[in-house]
Design a protein around this motif. Structure first.
Motif, PDB file in Angstrom:
ATOM      1  N   TYR A 453       0.822  -1.170   0.069  1.00  0.00           N
ATOM      2  CA  TYR A 453      -0.064   0.113  -0.004  1.00  0.00           C
ATOM      3  C   TYR A 453       0.913   1.316  -0.045  1.00  0.00           C
ATOM      4  CZ  TYR A 453      -3.292   3.715   1.159  1.00  0.00           C
ATOM      5  OH  TYR A 453      -4.149   4.767   1.115  1.00  0.00           O
ATOM      6  N   THR A 454       0.751   2.185  -0.813  1.00  0.00           N
ATOM      7  CA  THR A 454       1.533   3.357  -1.087  1.00  0.00           C
ATOM      8  C   THR A 454       0.562   4.648  -1.068  1.00  0.00           C
ATOM      9  OG1 THR A 454       2.958   2.106  -2.567  1.00  0.00           O
ATOM     10  CG2 THR A 454       3.065   4.627  -2.618  1.00  0.00           C
ATOM     11  N   ALA A 455       1.085   5.604  -0.268  1.00  0.00           N
ATOM     12  CA  ALA A 455       0.047   6.860  -0.254  1.00  0.00           C
ATOM     13  C   ALA A 455       1.149   7.950  -0.481  1.00  0.00           C
ATOM     14  CB  ALA A 455      -0.130   7.202   1.189  1.00  0.00           C
ATOM     15  N   SER A 456       0.842   8.702  -1.688  1.00  0.00           N
ATOM     16  CA  SER A 456       1.949   9.810  -2.092  1.00  0.00           C
ATOM     17  C   SER A 456       1.253  11.129  -2.327  1.00  0.00           C
ATOM     18  CB  SER A 456       2.439   9.159  -3.694  1.00  0.00           C
ATOM     19  OG  SER A 456       3.135   8.189  -3.483  1.00  0.00           O
ATOM     20  N   ARG A 457       1.941  12.250  -2.062  1.00  0.00           N
ATOM     21  CA  ARG A 457       1.293  13.394  -2.366  1.00  0.00           C
ATOM     22  C   ARG A 457       2.327  14.426  -2.899  1.00  0.00           C
ATOM     23  NH1 ARG A 457       0.918  16.032   3.944  1.00  0.00           N
ATOM     24  NH2 ARG A 457       3.422  16.493   4.084  1.00  0.00           N
ATOM     25  N   SER A 458       2.089  15.283  -3.770  1.00  0.00           N
ATOM     26  CA  SER A 458       3.026  16.436  -4.149  1.00  0.00           C
ATOM     27  C   SER A 458       2.478  17.790  -3.969  1.00  0.00           C
ATOM     28  CB  SER A 458       3.028  15.981  -5.780  1.00  0.00           C
ATOM     29  OG  SER A 458       3.914  17.181  -6.322  1.00  0.00           O
ATOM     30  N   ARG A 459       3.233  18.683  -3.827  1.00  0.00           N
ATOM     31  CA  ARG A 459       2.796  20.107  -3.355  1.00  0.00           C
ATOM     32  C   ARG A 459       3.584  21.027  -4.276  1.00  0.00           C
ATOM     33  NH1 ARG A 459       4.218  23.931   0.481  1.00  0.00           N
ATOM     34  NH2 ARG A 459       5.685  22.508   1.608  1.00  0.00           N
ATOM     35  N   ASN A 460       2.970  22.317  -4.830  1.00  0.00           N
ATOM     36  CA  ASN A 460       3.537  23.183  -5.420  1.00  0.00           C
ATOM     37  C   ASN A 460       3.408  24.592  -4.675  1.00  0.00           C
ATOM     38  OD1 ASN A 460       4.454  22.114  -7.950  1.00  0.00           O
ATOM     39  ND2 ASN A 460       2.909  22.866  -9.101  1.00  0.00           N
ATOM     40  N   ASP A 461       4.551  25.187  -4.271  1.00  0.00           N
ATOM     41  CA  ASP A 461       4.719  26.417  -3.654  1.00  0.00           C
ATOM     42  C   ASP A 461       5.428  27.141  -4.562  1.00  0.00           C
ATOM     43  OD1 ASP A 461       4.295  28.610  -1.971  1.00  0.00           O
ATOM     44  OD2 ASP A 461       5.139  27.563  -0.435  1.00  0.00           O
ATOM     45  N   VAL A 462       5.058  27.845  -5.601  1.00  0.00           N
ATOM     46  CA  VAL A 462       5.983  28.424  -6.518  1.00  0.00           C
ATOM     47  C   VAL A 462       5.411  29.884  -7.010  1.00  0.00           C
ATOM     48  CG1 VAL A 462       6.958  26.641  -7.399  1.00  0.00           C
ATOM     49  CG2 VAL A 462       4.972  27.559  -8.517  1.00  0.00           C
ATOM     50  N   ASP A 463       6.408  30.906  -7.295  1.00  0.00           N
ATOM     51  CA  ASP A 463       5.969  32.171  -7.851  1.00  0.00           C
ATOM     52  C   ASP A 463       6.512  32.037  -9.278  1.00  0.00           C
ATOM     53  OD1 ASP A 463       4.900  33.159  -5.434  1.00  0.00           O
ATOM     54  OD2 ASP A 463       6.952  33.582  -4.765  1.00  0.00           O
ATOM     55  N   ILE A 464       5.758  32.971 -10.322  1.00  0.00           N
ATOM     56  CA  ILE A 464       5.968  32.729 -11.454  1.00  0.00           C
ATOM     57  C   ILE A 464       5.914  34.173 -12.046  1.00  0.00           C
ATOM     58  CG2 ILE A 464       5.099  31.821 -13.903  1.00  0.00           C
ATOM     59  CD1 ILE A 464       4.405  29.302 -12.335  1.00  0.00           C
ATOM     60  N   LEU A 465       6.765  34.560 -12.916  1.00  0.00           N
ATOM     61  CA  LEU A 465       6.872  35.620 -13.960  1.00  0.00           C
ATOM     62  C   LEU A 465       6.647  35.208 -15.336  1.00  0.00           C
ATOM     63  CD1 LEU A 465       9.304  38.349 -12.417  1.00  0.00           C
ATOM     64  CD2 LEU A 465       6.650  38.265 -12.415  1.00  0.00           C
ATOM     65  N   ASP A 481      -2.333   3.854  -3.652  1.00  0.00           N
ATOM     66  CA  ASP A 481      -2.824   2.532  -4.292  1.00  0.00           C
ATOM     67  C   ASP A 481      -2.340   1.174  -3.665  1.00  0.00           C
ATOM     68  OD1 ASP A 481      -2.832   1.061  -7.104  1.00  0.00           O
ATOM     69  OD2 ASP A 481      -0.902   0.650  -6.342  1.00  0.00           O
ATOM     70  N   PHE A 482      -2.949   0.071  -3.995  1.00  0.00           N
ATOM     71  CA  PHE A 482      -2.716  -1.192  -3.171  1.00  0.00           C
ATOM     72  C   PHE A 482      -2.142  -1.886  -4.462  1.00  0.00           C
ATOM     73  CE2 PHE A 482      -3.393  -5.698  -2.553  1.00  0.00           C
ATOM     74  CZ  PHE A 482      -2.770  -5.763  -1.341  1.00  0.00           C
ATOM     75  N   SER A 483      -0.765  -2.389  -4.626  1.00  0.00           N
ATOM     76  CA  SER A 483      -0.470  -3.315  -5.532  1.00  0.00           C
ATOM     77  C   SER A 483       0.024  -4.735  -5.049  1.00  0.00           C
ATOM     78  CB  SER A 483       0.793  -2.758  -6.207  1.00  0.00           C
ATOM     79  OG  SER A 483       1.838  -2.176  -5.301  1.00  0.00           O
ATOM     80  N   TYR A 484      -0.047  -5.602  -6.054  1.00  0.00           N
ATOM     81  CA  TYR A 484       0.366  -6.913  -5.509  1.00  0.00           C
ATOM     82  C   TYR A 484       1.147  -7.671  -6.356  1.00  0.00           C
ATOM     83  CZ  TYR A 484      -3.213  -8.232  -9.015  1.00  0.00           C
ATOM     84  OH  TYR A 484      -3.909  -8.352 -10.223  1.00  0.00           O
ATOM     85  N   LYS A 485       1.555  -8.903  -6.093  1.00  0.00           N
ATOM     86  CA  LYS A 485       2.188  -9.775  -6.775  1.00  0.00           C
ATOM     87  C   LYS A 485       1.899 -11.127  -6.489  1.00  0.00           C
ATOM     88  CE  LYS A 485       6.848 -11.053  -8.900  1.00  0.00           C
ATOM     89  NZ  LYS A 485       8.273 -10.589  -9.105  1.00  0.00           N
ATOM     90  N   ALA A 486       1.770 -12.111  -7.270  1.00  0.00           N
ATOM     91  CA  ALA A 486       1.467 -13.553  -7.085  1.00  0.00           C
ATOM     92  C   ALA A 486       2.253 -14.247  -8.129  1.00  0.00           C
ATOM     93  CB  ALA A 486      -0.114 -13.938  -7.383  1.00  0.00           C
ATOM     94  N   SER A 487       3.219 -15.157  -7.632  1.00  0.00           N
ATOM     95  CA  SER A 487       3.814 -15.943  -8.498  1.00  0.00           C
ATOM     96  C   SER A 487       4.142 -17.399  -8.073  1.00  0.00           C
ATOM     97  CB  SER A 487       5.420 -15.167  -8.457  1.00  0.00           C
ATOM     98  OG  SER A 487       5.990 -15.555  -7.312  1.00  0.00           O
ATOM     99  N   LEU A 488       4.463 -18.298  -9.198  1.00  0.00           N
ATOM    100  CA  LEU A 488       4.640 -19.727  -9.008  1.00  0.00           C
ATOM    101  C   LEU A 488       6.010 -20.060  -9.723  1.00  0.00           C
ATOM    102  CD1 LEU A 488       3.208 -22.023  -7.855  1.00  0.00           C
ATOM    103  CD2 LEU A 488       2.151 -22.603 -10.119  1.00  0.00           C
ATOM    104  N   GLY A 489       6.826 -20.693  -8.763  1.00  0.00           N
ATOM    105  CA  GLY A 489       8.180 -21.137  -9.320  1.00  0.00           C
ATOM    106  C   GLY A 489       8.376 -22.630  -9.296  1.00  0.00           C
TER     107      GLY A 489
END
Length: 751
Positions: A453-465, A481-489
């Motif tokens: 399980y992954t929780a991400s965030r992004s923030r902008n705090d910018v000034d532009i001319l 997101d929740f991601s998974y993997k199932a394998s058989l060897g």
């Protein structure tokens, strides 16, 4: 990710470093355990040990597709940095635009040259994730091995990855290993001079240190002239590199080990000269018989603006490992890195002053800081049931320095009316919990299940001319997101292993930099579902090792950059509404017969972008609506569904051969040859060959002749032996050249 690093419209770009330097000489034998994730075990004949999954495993009995290159392999294949990996491993394509880089595995990873887009291929150095965008030219020196895992990763390691993961592991100190090390020097054409070395310091019965250093100077490949053929006073790509590493290992008991590594890196790349794509073709328009009056070699360039390219950073990593009485391990990997990248470029690639748009320039100075922490609990390998549990966090912040040290000048009349200026911060955070369990149903059949399980965030705090108009951007976006993997060897026999898996992966969403009208909407996360079947085998009494895989990937909300519908001259990051599909087959074969070594790898790939509509802003300017999901389709608003993914060639191939001639008296003579083929590839989703979008195939040959007597080795080498002059990438109408022929002599002394 939040802010575009080189792009704001057609005038901003990231540049490709054209040099793939000479291979570094391998460190001495017995370098010590890799920092990867677990102490190395001694390999049986024909085995390749991989530790990227937090355990020491035989790659031939592991349910994944991957490659392991030792420090010796890197030197013998001419791989000195990330650029050259594509010529030595299957399914890897690298397009280096300077301080930013596109690193794709199986056609996926990072195909957009900016900081907005997270990378789908994570690079780790000594167990910790590196900067995701800048600072990618760190040299490979004193390396124990590089492990390349292909396909989604995340249930057993640090960050989530949709395309793969690359683990670069330097040599560890060796307690009780004596004063051992090596030193080498090299000279070559383009006034090249460099060297590296390392030494193990056995301080006590419980403590050891290792010191490694690297340096390189080389003149640029380019012949640059100013307006009217006058002398150009700027930098033509002269290289001045220095790096050092201090490693400390403390083992007060047999259960506890504490390892720290601190790297200091200074990379002055000089500049990234590039020329308009049409200059590459002897006849223009492309495919016609009309002589091109502007034809010139890729290394003959005209510029009128100064250039600059320099990275400097440090990174420190602390790994603590404690083994409990029953064999269970608790491992912590902490890392802190901080650096500054500075870049200045002539964006039009000419010395012209007219028309108004013919003298575009760019400059930025950006700080980046990254902190990461991973904690994992690892079960012993002895039982039928195994497990791994982990938690991970990474905090990355871009600081676009004040006062407005991010400037794109769009005309030959500098001033507020033609400049886009930016300053501020873009912090990103990703937190995750992951785990994987394995159960041996029979001695030959094992199932593994993992989740994350992954929780991400992004923030902008910018000034532009923007052309004199102030804009304030304060935005926040989150994705999880929740991601998974199932394998058989299945171990079919002592020499043959079959596996299959289904796995999902995730790239977080981000924010678009404000351009044009209003604050643009964020783009959402990208996810992939991957299916893979593989077969690994030994033949000829284990003298031949093989690894074959077939894969099929389905991407939802694929992240791309297109023209802004309200003001198409500016870029906008969006999610492709349709499903993007990438499928292929790949394989490796390695044979060792006495002094003869043979190897080859290949990848056959087919990619199709999901349906969406976009404007090619390089053509006629249009303000008509062109919405990604609905269009409507016109001559300018094109349906790009079914087009190839960028920088995803349909075929790549590499091969190598060497033979050790025993001359007696502890002396051997070894000729080596390495061949790498990267097929034709599209540089943009619009696939407009008339605008240079079709990057030609490249065939690169590297050769060496090594004479070894005891601990002394003298090697004559050449990279790009046939001196192919080829465009390696396209950006904003400019072609960036791959490295020409380089040759020289290396001398190494081990002690």
């Amino acid at each position: 990710m939040g802010i575009c690093n080189r792009f704001v419209g057609v005038s901003m770009l990231a540049l490709m470093w054209a040099g793939a330097a000479e291979a570094q000489t391998p460190p001495p034998a017995d370098p010590g355990a890799s920092t990867a994730q677990a102490d190395s075990t001694t390999a049986e004949p024909g085995e390749v040990i991989v530790t990227a999954r937090r355990r020491s495993e035989n790659l031939q009995r592991t349910p994944l597709s991957g490659s392991v290159l030792s420090g010796t392999d890197l030197a013998e294949k001419g791989i000195a940095n990330v650029d050259a990996l594509q010529f030595g491993t299957p399914s890897v394509v690298v397009n280096n635009f300077g301080q930013g880089i596109d690193f794709n595995v199986r056609g996926i990873g990072k195909g957009e040259h900016n900081t907005q887009t997270a990378t789908g291929v994570i690079t780790y150095r000594d167990g910790a994730p590196t900067f995701p965008g800048y600072f990618q030219l760190e040299p490979y020196y004193d390396v124990a091995n590089i492990q390349v895992l292909r396909g989604p990763q995340g249930t057993i390691v640090g960050q989530n990855a949709t395309g793969g993961a690359v683990f670069v592991n330097s040599n560890d100190p060796i307690i009780g290993g004596g004063y051992r090390g090596y030193i080498n020097g090299n000279v070559g054409n383009y006034s090249q001079f460099g060297g590296e070395g390392a030494v193990n310091l056995p301080v006590s019965e419980t403590f050891a240190a290792r010191i490694a250093a690297y340096g390189l100077r080389r003149d640029g490949f380019f012949n640059v002239k100013g307006p009217g053929g006058t002398k150009y006073t700027g930098n033509n790509g002269d290289q001045r590199h220095a790096a050092g590493r201090l490693s400390l290992l403390w083992k007060p008991t047999s259960q506890l080990s504490v390892l720290s590594k601190t790297d200091l890196v200074y990379l002055d790349m000089g500049a990234y000269p590039a020329s308009p794509f049409q200059n590459y073709y002897k006849n223009f328009p492309i495919g016609s018989s009309t002589p091109n009056p502007t034809y010139s070699d890729l290394y003959d360039i005209n510029l009128n603006s100064p250039q600059e390219a320099r990275d400097k950073f440090f990174r420190t990593i602390l790994r603590v490992n404690y083994e409990f009485g029953g064999g269970m391990q608790l491992r912590s990997v902490s890392a802190y890195a901080k650096g500054n990248t500075k870049y200045r470029a002539d964006l039009d690639g000419t010395a012209a002053l007219t028309p108004v748009t013919a003298d575009r320039t760019f400059f930025d100075s950006v700080d980046e800081r990254q902190i990461s922490q991973e904690v994992t609990l690892i079960s012993p390998d002895t039982g039928r049931f195994t497990y791994l549990l982990g938690a991970f966090g990474v905090w990355n912040k871009y600081n676009f320095l004040a006062p407005f040290q991010f400037v794109s000048d769009n005309s030959s009349a500098p001033g507020a009316a033609s400049e886009y200026r930016l300053q501020g911060i873009n912090p990103n955070r990703s937190l995750a919990a992951f785990g994987q369990i394995g159960f041996a149903l029979t001695p030959q059949l094992k199932v593994e299940l993992g989740g994350r399980y992954t929780a991400s965030r992004s923030r902008n705090d910018v000034d532009i001319l923007q052309f004199g108009t102030p804009i304030v951007a304060e935005q926040l976006t989150k994705s999880n997101d929740f991601s998974y993997k199932a394998s058989l060897g299945y171990e079919a026999s002592r020499d043959h292993y079959l596996y299959g898996f289904v796995a999902t992966g995730f790239k977080p969403g981000g924010l678009n930099v404000p351009v044009g009208l209003g604050i643009p909407a964020p783009f959402t996360e990208e996810t992939v579902t991957s299916f893979e079947l593989g077969w690994k085998g030994y033949f000829a009494n284990r003298h031949i090792r093989t690894n074959f895989a077939a894969f099929y990937n389905k991407y939802k909300d694929f992240q791309v950059i297109v023209g802004n519908p309200t003001l198409p001259v500016f870029g906008l990051e969006i999610n492709v509404p349709g499903t993007t599909k990438i499928k292929g087959i790949e394989g490796e074969i390695e044979g060792r017969f006495g002094g003869l070594t043979l190897g080859l790898g290949f990848n056959v790939l087919d990619s199709k972008i999901g349906q969406f509509f976009a404007l090619d802003q390089r053509g006629t300017l249009s303000l008509a609506p062109c919405l990604p999901a609905t269009g409507p389709a016109t001559a300018l608003c094109r349906n790009l569904g079914g087009n190839d993914q960028t920088y995803a060639p349909n075929f790549t191939f590499n091969a190598n051969a060497s033979y050790d001639f025993a001359l007696g008296n502890s002396t051997t003579l070894t000729p080596r040859i390495n061949f790498g083929h990267v097929g034709k590839q599209w540089a943009t989703l619009f696939e407009n060959a008339a605008r240079g979008d079709r990057i030609p195939q490249r065939n690169i040959i590297n050769a060496q002749l090594a004479l070894r007597h005891g601990d002394l080795t003298v090697t004559a080498y050449s990279t790009n032996l046939t001196d192919k002059h080829y465009p390696a990438a396209l950006n904003s109408g400019l072609y960036f050249a791959g490295s020409p022929r380089q040759y020289g002599l290396k001398v190494q002394k081990a002690f």
